[in-house]
Scaffold this motif. Sequence first.
Motif, PDB file in Angstrom:
ATOM      1  N   ASP A 162       0.820  -1.211   0.000  1.00 11.29           N
ATOM      2  CA  ASP A 162       0.000   0.000   0.000  1.00 11.29           C
ATOM      3  C   ASP A 162       0.860   1.271   0.000  1.00 11.29           C
ATOM      4  O   ASP A 162       0.504   2.281   0.607  1.00 11.29           O
ATOM      5  N   ASN A 183      -0.823   4.899  -1.393  1.00 11.40           N
ATOM      6  CA  ASN A 183      -1.729   5.547  -0.443  1.00 11.40           C
ATOM      7  C   ASN A 183      -0.970   6.139   0.724  1.00 11.40           C
ATOM      8  O   ASN A 183      -1.265   7.241   1.183  1.00 11.40           O
ATOM      9  N   ALA A 243      -4.053   7.022  -5.524  1.00 11.07           N
ATOM     10  CA  ALA A 243      -3.118   5.884  -5.526  1.00 11.07           C
ATOM     11  C   ALA A 243      -3.006   5.306  -6.933  1.00 11.07           C
ATOM     12  O   ALA A 243      -1.922   4.906  -7.370  1.00 11.07           O
TER      13      ALA A 243
END
Length: 186
Positions: free
Chosen positions: A118, A121, A161
Amino acid sequence: MRDPTRVAVLISGRGSNMKALVEQANGYEVVLVASNNPLAPGLAWARERAIPTWTWDSRGVEKSVWETALGQSLEDHGIGTIALAGFMRILSPEFTGQWSGRILNIHPSLLPKYRGLDTHNRAIEAGDTSSGCSVHVVTDELDAGDVLAQAEVPIVPGETAATLEARVLEAEHRLYPIALSDFVRP
Ligand code: GRF
């Protein structure tokens, strides 16, 4: 002595970095594409180009057993360097120890920032003005080995993102082949 220019690329899915490594090979050759996911789209692409592939679905298989089988295939193909490219399985310390200093990975952040998942983000939420990608040596600590090369990508207003991922991925495709060429150069 293993020949570092004989490269195996390990993938789990799409394989766009693997394609970049094949298409921009300079001073090395991708002689094997290996995967823990028999359905990885990148495998089909490699097969179409007559690049040898090895795959075994790792689900439900003891890690040491799976890695021993992979190791045999690497041996059979005379592999000197392993390039992880979207390979979503953490290798055991035993395996990384056996291949110490000879496994590279591409990670979608400017390490040491945002190890793990991730990354895009996390970079946006932190208010960073840039992110990017890193090629690093794989050790038994996740995303923590020596960084060999990085490319920076600005984070622009309104960034999501998805938009950041797309631009970082383009940077990955330019960076990884160059970093691998530099790495294998005598
Ligand atoms: C890339 O973003 C890479 O940095 C990360 O996983 C993604 C793999 O994409 N480790 P692909 O399979 O190479 O297209």
